[in-house]
Structures are given as C-alpha cells and as structure tokens.
Design a protein around this motif. Structure first.
Motif, PDB file in Angstrom:
ATOM      1  N   SER A  89     -15.646 -16.400 -42.229  1.00 23.06           N
ATOM      2  CA  SER A  89     -16.884 -17.052 -42.667  1.00 23.06           C
ATOM      3  C   SER A  89     -16.598 -18.206 -43.636  1.00 23.06           C
ATOM      4  O   SER A  89     -17.198 -18.324 -44.704  1.00 23.06           O
ATOM      5  CB  SER A  89     -17.836 -16.044 -43.333  1.00 23.06           C
ATOM      6  N   MET A  90     -15.667 -19.055 -43.220  1.00 22.87           N
ATOM      7  CA  MET A  90     -15.279 -20.210 -44.022  1.00 22.87           C
ATOM      8  C   MET A  90     -15.455 -21.482 -43.196  1.00 22.87           C
ATOM      9  O   MET A  90     -15.506 -21.430 -41.963  1.00 22.87           O
ATOM     10  CB  MET A  90     -13.833 -20.069 -44.488  1.00 22.87           C
ATOM     11  N   PRO A  91     -15.533 -22.636 -43.849  1.00 23.06           N
ATOM     12  CA  PRO A  91     -15.765 -23.878 -43.105  1.00 23.06           C
ATOM     13  C   PRO A  91     -14.539 -24.330 -42.326  1.00 23.06           C
ATOM     14  O   PRO A  91     -13.399 -24.095 -42.730  1.00 23.06           O
ATOM     15  CB  PRO A  91     -16.114 -24.891 -44.204  1.00 23.06           C
ATOM     16  N   TRP A  92     -14.801 -25.002 -41.213  1.00 17.41           N
ATOM     17  CA  TRP A  92     -13.734 -25.532 -40.366  1.00 17.41           C
ATOM     18  C   TRP A  92     -14.050 -26.985 -40.015  1.00 17.41           C
ATOM     19  O   TRP A  92     -15.153 -27.307 -39.577  1.00 17.41           O
ATOM     20  CB  TRP A  92     -13.610 -24.721 -39.078  1.00 17.41           C
ATOM     21  N   SER A  93     -13.090 -27.864 -40.211  1.00 14.93           N
ATOM     22  CA  SER A  93     -13.216 -29.252 -39.784  1.00 14.93           C
ATOM     23  C   SER A  93     -11.887 -29.945 -40.003  1.00 14.93           C
ATOM     24  O   SER A  93     -11.173 -29.638 -40.960  1.00 14.93           O
ATOM     25  CB  SER A  93     -14.312 -29.989 -40.571  1.00 14.93           C
ATOM     26  N   HIS A  94     -11.526 -30.837 -39.103  1.00  8.65           N
ATOM     27  CA  HIS A  94     -10.345 -31.696 -39.261  1.00  8.65           C
ATOM     28  C   HIS A  94      -9.161 -30.916 -39.866  1.00  8.65           C
ATOM     29  O   HIS A  94      -8.736 -31.196 -40.992  1.00  8.65           O
ATOM     30  CB  HIS A  94     -10.679 -32.887 -40.148  1.00  8.65           C
ATOM     31  N   PRO A  95      -8.613 -29.942 -39.147  1.00  4.93           N
ATOM     32  CA  PRO A  95      -7.640 -29.022 -39.764  1.00  4.93           C
ATOM     33  C   PRO A  95      -6.414 -29.699 -40.371  1.00  4.93           C
ATOM     34  O   PRO A  95      -5.964 -29.291 -41.452  1.00  4.93           O
ATOM     35  CB  PRO A  95      -7.254 -28.086 -38.619  1.00  4.93           C
ATOM     36  N   ALA A  96      -5.862 -30.722 -39.728  1.00  4.20           N
ATOM     37  CA  ALA A  96      -4.663 -31.358 -40.289  1.00  4.20           C
ATOM     38  C   ALA A  96      -4.999 -32.083 -41.583  1.00  4.20           C
ATOM     39  O   ALA A  96      -4.266 -31.979 -42.581  1.00  4.20           O
ATOM     40  CB  ALA A  96      -4.047 -32.307 -39.270  1.00  4.20           C
ATOM     41  N   ASP A  97      -6.102 -32.838 -41.598  1.00  2.00           N
ATOM     42  CA  ASP A  97      -6.509 -33.543 -42.815  1.00  2.00           C
ATOM     43  C   ASP A  97      -6.873 -32.558 -43.920  1.00  2.00           C
ATOM     44  O   ASP A  97      -6.529 -32.747 -45.092  1.00  2.00           O
ATOM     45  CB  ASP A  97      -7.698 -34.458 -42.528  1.00  2.00           C
ATOM     46  N   ARG A  98      -7.595 -31.499 -43.538  1.00  2.00           N
ATOM     47  CA  ARG A  98      -7.987 -30.498 -44.526  1.00  2.00           C
ATOM     48  C   ARG A  98      -6.760 -29.803 -45.113  1.00  2.00           C
ATOM     49  O   ARG A  98      -6.683 -29.567 -46.331  1.00  2.00           O
ATOM     50  CB  ARG A  98      -8.938 -29.472 -43.883  1.00  2.00           C
ATOM     51  N   MET A  99      -5.778 -29.502 -44.268  1.00  2.00           N
ATOM     52  CA  MET A  99      -4.574 -28.828 -44.756  1.00  2.00           C
ATOM     53  C   MET A  99      -3.786 -29.727 -45.699  1.00  2.00           C
ATOM     54  O   MET A  99      -3.273 -29.272 -46.736  1.00  2.00           O
ATOM     55  CB  MET A  99      -3.683 -28.402 -43.598  1.00  2.00           C
ATOM     56  N   GLY A 100      -3.692 -31.012 -45.357  1.00  2.00           N
ATOM     57  CA  GLY A 100      -2.996 -31.923 -46.255  1.00  2.00           C
ATOM     58  C   GLY A 100      -3.646 -31.984 -47.615  1.00  2.00           C
ATOM     59  O   GLY A 100      -2.967 -31.975 -48.657  1.00  2.00           O
ATOM     60  N   GLU A 101      -4.975 -32.026 -47.631  1.00  2.00           N
ATOM     61  CA  GLU A 101      -5.679 -32.064 -48.905  1.00  2.00           C
ATOM     62  C   GLU A 101      -5.572 -30.728 -49.635  1.00  2.00           C
ATOM     63  O   GLU A 101      -5.498 -30.682 -50.873  1.00  2.00           O
ATOM     64  CB  GLU A 101      -7.146 -32.426 -48.674  1.00  2.00           C
ATOM     65  N   PHE A 102      -5.563 -29.628 -48.885  1.00  2.00           N
ATOM     66  CA  PHE A 102      -5.436 -28.295 -49.475  1.00  2.00           C
ATOM     67  C   PHE A 102      -4.141 -28.203 -50.283  1.00  2.00           C
ATOM     68  O   PHE A 102      -4.139 -27.769 -51.448  1.00  2.00           O
ATOM     69  CB  PHE A 102      -5.428 -27.248 -48.354  1.00  2.00           C
ATOM     70  N   VAL A 103      -3.035 -28.622 -49.673  1.00  2.00           N
ATOM     71  CA  VAL A 103      -1.748 -28.551 -50.361  1.00  2.00           C
ATOM     72  C   VAL A 103      -1.718 -29.500 -51.554  1.00  2.00           C
ATOM     73  O   VAL A 103      -1.220 -29.156 -52.635  1.00  2.00           O
ATOM     74  CB  VAL A 103      -0.599 -28.867 -49.384  1.00  2.00           C
ATOM     75  N   THR A 104      -2.256 -30.687 -51.381  1.00  2.00           N
ATOM     76  CA  THR A 104      -2.300 -31.653 -52.482  1.00  2.00           C
ATOM     77  C   THR A 104      -3.123 -31.114 -53.647  1.00  2.00           C
ATOM     78  O   THR A 104      -2.762 -31.292 -54.825  1.00  2.00           O
ATOM     79  CB  THR A 104      -2.885 -32.981 -51.988  1.00  2.00           C
ATOM     80  N   ALA A 105      -4.219 -30.442 -53.336  1.00  2.00           N
ATOM     81  CA  ALA A 105      -5.047 -29.853 -54.385  1.00  2.00           C
ATOM     82  C   ALA A 105      -4.291 -28.756 -55.132  1.00  2.00           C
ATOM     83  O   ALA A 105      -4.359 -28.661 -56.371  1.00  2.00           O
ATOM     84  CB  ALA A 105      -6.338 -29.305 -53.782  1.00  2.00           C
ATOM     85  N   MET A 106      -3.574 -27.909 -54.397  1.00  2.00           N
ATOM     86  CA  MET A 106      -2.784 -26.863 -55.057  1.00  2.00           C
ATOM     87  C   MET A 106      -1.758 -27.469 -55.990  1.00  2.00           C
ATOM     88  O   MET A 106      -1.552 -26.995 -57.114  1.00  2.00           O
ATOM     89  CB  MET A 106      -2.071 -25.998 -54.016  1.00  2.00           C
ATOM     90  N   ARG A 107      -1.097 -28.513 -55.531  1.00  2.00           N
ATOM     91  CA  ARG A 107      -0.083 -29.146 -56.375  1.00  2.00           C
ATOM     92  C   ARG A 107      -0.714 -29.749 -57.632  1.00  2.00           C
ATOM     93  O   ARG A 107      -0.105 -29.733 -58.713  1.00  2.00           O
ATOM     94  CB  ARG A 107       0.661 -30.217 -55.580  1.00  2.00           C
ATOM     95  N   ALA A 108      -1.925 -30.276 -57.497  1.00  2.00           N
ATOM     96  CA  ALA A 108      -2.624 -30.808 -58.670  1.00  2.00           C
ATOM     97  C   ALA A 108      -2.943 -29.697 -59.665  1.00  2.00           C
ATOM     98  O   ALA A 108      -2.838 -29.883 -60.892  1.00  2.00           O
ATOM     99  CB  ALA A 108      -3.902 -31.515 -58.230  1.00  2.00           C
ATOM    100  N   ILE A 109      -3.322 -28.532 -59.154  1.00  2.00           N
ATOM    101  CA  ILE A 109      -3.605 -27.388 -60.026  1.00  2.00           C
ATOM    102  C   ILE A 109      -2.339 -26.938 -60.745  1.00  2.00           C
ATOM    103  O   ILE A 109      -2.329 -26.722 -61.968  1.00  2.00           O
ATOM    104  CB  ILE A 109      -4.207 -26.236 -59.203  1.00  2.00           C
ATOM    105  N   TRP A 110      -1.242 -26.789 -59.991  1.00  2.00           N
ATOM    106  CA  TRP A 110       0.026 -26.384 -60.612  1.00  2.00           C
ATOM    107  C   TRP A 110       0.477 -27.411 -61.652  1.00  2.00           C
ATOM    108  O   TRP A 110       0.991 -27.048 -62.706  1.00  2.00           O
ATOM    109  CB  TRP A 110       1.106 -26.213 -59.544  1.00  2.00           C
TER     110      TRP A 110
END
Length: 337
Positions: free
Chosen positions: A100-121
């Motif tokens: 029950s989570m959103p889905w769209s543009h998986p490659a772009d979303r994944m790239g941003e996901f990892v970038t966001a994690m790195r920003a948090i760390w």
C-alpha cells in the motif's frame, strides 16, 4: 571472485550465519520474503565476526528513506562495519497492493531514494541541517533528539538490484554496487546490464573499479540422480515464475524468446493451481541451460566460475531448497578451484 551464501531469514538466522561463516563464505545475503531481513541480520551480527552481511534485497519502496536510514545505520553499528544495504524496487502490484505504497517512475524514484538516505546520513555525521527536497521525497526535519551520533564505521554501502537498463544506470550513478537478478544470463549481463551500469558510473565520474557487481546464480546439483532431478525441477519452476513477470521480459527477448514470455504471463494469470506446473513445462532444456548451471557439485562450481569470470565480483549460489551444506561446499570448492 568472492563467494557468498544465502542466509535463510527467520529465527534460525544466527545459528546458520555462524555455520556459514565457519564454512568460509565471504558474505551472507538475506532476502525479504516471509520474514523481515533486518531482524534476521540483527540476529546474525553477534554470531559472526568476519563475513559481510547484506540484504539481498530489501524492498525500498515498502519503506521511506528515513526508516531505512535508521535501520541501516543500526546494522552498520551492530555488525562492526560489515553491513551492506541491498535494495530492490519490487514490481508495481506488490508495492501498491501488498505494501500500500506509491509507485511511479521506479528508476528515478530509486535514485532519489538513495540520494535522500545519503543526505540523512550526512546530516547525522556532520550535524548540518537536513534539507532534502526532491520530486518524490522531502526530509527537512531532524531535531537533535532524533539524530544518531556519528557512525564510527561510516555510511553503509548501498547496492541496487537491477534487471532493466534504466535501473542499472541508476545503480551506476548513485550506488556502491549492483545486485544482478538471478533471472539473468551471461549474455544479457554482458550485453545489456553491465554496459548500462557502466554508463551510470561514467555519468557520476566513476569507473567499473569503483563499484562491485554481485549476482546469485541458479545451480541445479545433487549427490544422487534423484536429488539432481528434484533440484532441476524446482529451478525450472523458478525460472518459469520469473519469466512470467513482464518486468523481466527483456531477458527473454534478447534470446528471441518473447513468445515464451507471453505464454508464461498468460498462464500465470489463470485461476488454476496447476498453472505453475504448466508454466514449468514450457521452459525447455535449452532455455533452462541459459539460466541454470547444472551438474555434479564440483563440475557445476567450475562451470559457474567459467561463465561469470570477468562479469561479477562476487556471487552466491541460488540452489534448490533440498540442497545440503555439504553439497554447497563442494560446489564452492569447484568455484574456487
């Protein structure tokens, strides 16, 4: 080439992890299926001291960058710096209907996901204000009471799973390594996946030497003819299952087996429990041989090493459920020569 093992998730993870490390495996990967992979790896941490411990894979889009940043940071601490965060996108039906989570543009979303994690760390490591605002994720609040201390082992390395070229490019651009899906062939890996991965690396100013490639390899083997036949039948069903998934169709298309992809997908949608056996019957020996290494244990190990030398940096054995540890050890011996 490093040889890893698949760690079964669940309550027995600690005992199995200790046994596999003692057997000499370089890394242990646990997948997300019926159990949470992070709990299993938390159990494995105190039971091991040398082997790398990784998720292979955890479903990124079932979570947020913040929730995964905490889990990965904790496991990096608990493992003494041996943790690897392996992430996969899963497919749309699972993300939307199971999680029950959103889905769209998986490659772009994944790239941003990892970038966001790195920003948090980075915010945790430096104490700088967290300011990440992207298309899919926004993280701008991190009070000191919720920020972990700087991790003495550094940020966890991130590996991304990819089948298609867009996700492989994303892995090269933002990740520390690529997790090749088991539903691949040496030809698809060499002609499609790795070139796309290297394009992503080049776009980030990196080279192939700056990242690792890991792959679970299907191996059908056994100590008796009966064991070998059972292993072959089980992996034939697994190949048929993966082949029915539209997201993996490109692998079959490369070999000219698009009609097989259509037939498998059509059967998978039937409301009949016999469909899985019918699907397996469509995977003939020619198709199976491209995906699965078969043979006596040492022979199979030598063939694995021959097929994937120069393509991957580390691999694990994707064997049938009844394959025992002694047989796996013989396959591994064949790989290492």
């Amino acid at each position: 080439m490093r040889v890893d093992a698949r760690l079964d998730p669940g309550p027995e993870a600690a005992a199995q992890a200790a046994e596999l490390e003692a057997a000499g495996y370089d890394g242990l990967w646990v997948r997300e299926a019926r159990h949470d992979p992070f709990v299993s790896l938390a159990l494995a941490c105190p039971a091991t001291s040398r082997a790398r411990l990784g998720t292979g894979v955890a479903i990124a889009f079932a979570r947020t960058p913040m929730s995964l940043a905490y889990a990965a940071n904790d496991l990096m601490l608990a493992s003494g710096g041996r943790f690897v965060l392996g992430l996969g996108s899963q497919v749309r039906a699972h993300v939307e209907r199971r999680f029950s989570m959103p889905w769209s543009h998986p490659a772009d979303r994944m790239g941003e996901f990892v970038t966001a994690m790195r920003a948090i760390w980075h915010a945790w490591d430096t104490g700088e204000r967290l300011r990440f605002e992207g298309e899919f994720y926004r993280h701008t609040l991190m009070p000191p009471a919720f920020a972990p201390d700087r991790n003495p082992y550094g940020q966890p390395p991130v590996f991304l799973a990819a089948v298609g070229t867009r996700m492989a490019r994303t892995a090269g651009r933002v990740a520390d390594g690529l997790l090749v899906h088991a539903f691949s062939t040496p030809r698809y890996l060499g002609q499609t996946t790795l070139p796309a991965f290297e394009e992503g690396l080049a776009a980030a100013g990196r080279s192939r030497a700056d990242a690792a490639v890991s792959m679970p390899v299907f191996v059908a083997t056994g100590e008796t003819e009966e064991e070998f036949a059972a292993a072959t039948a089980e992996l034939r069903r697994q190949v048929a299952f993966y082949g029915s998934t539209p997201a993996y169709r490109a692998v079959l298309d490369l070999h000219g087996w698009g009609a097989l992809a259509d037939a498998l997908h059509e059967l998978s949608r039937r409301d009949d429990p016999r469909r899985w056996e019918w699907m397996a019957e469509l995977v003939d020996d020619t198709v199976l041989a491209e995906f699965v290494v078969s043979g006596a244990p040492e022979e199979a190990g030598r063939e694995v090493a021959r097929r994937y030398a120069g393509l991957v940096d580390r691999l694990s054995l994707y064997t049938a459920s009844g394959t025992g540890p002694a047989t796996l050890a013989r396959v591994t011996s064949g790989i290492r020569g």
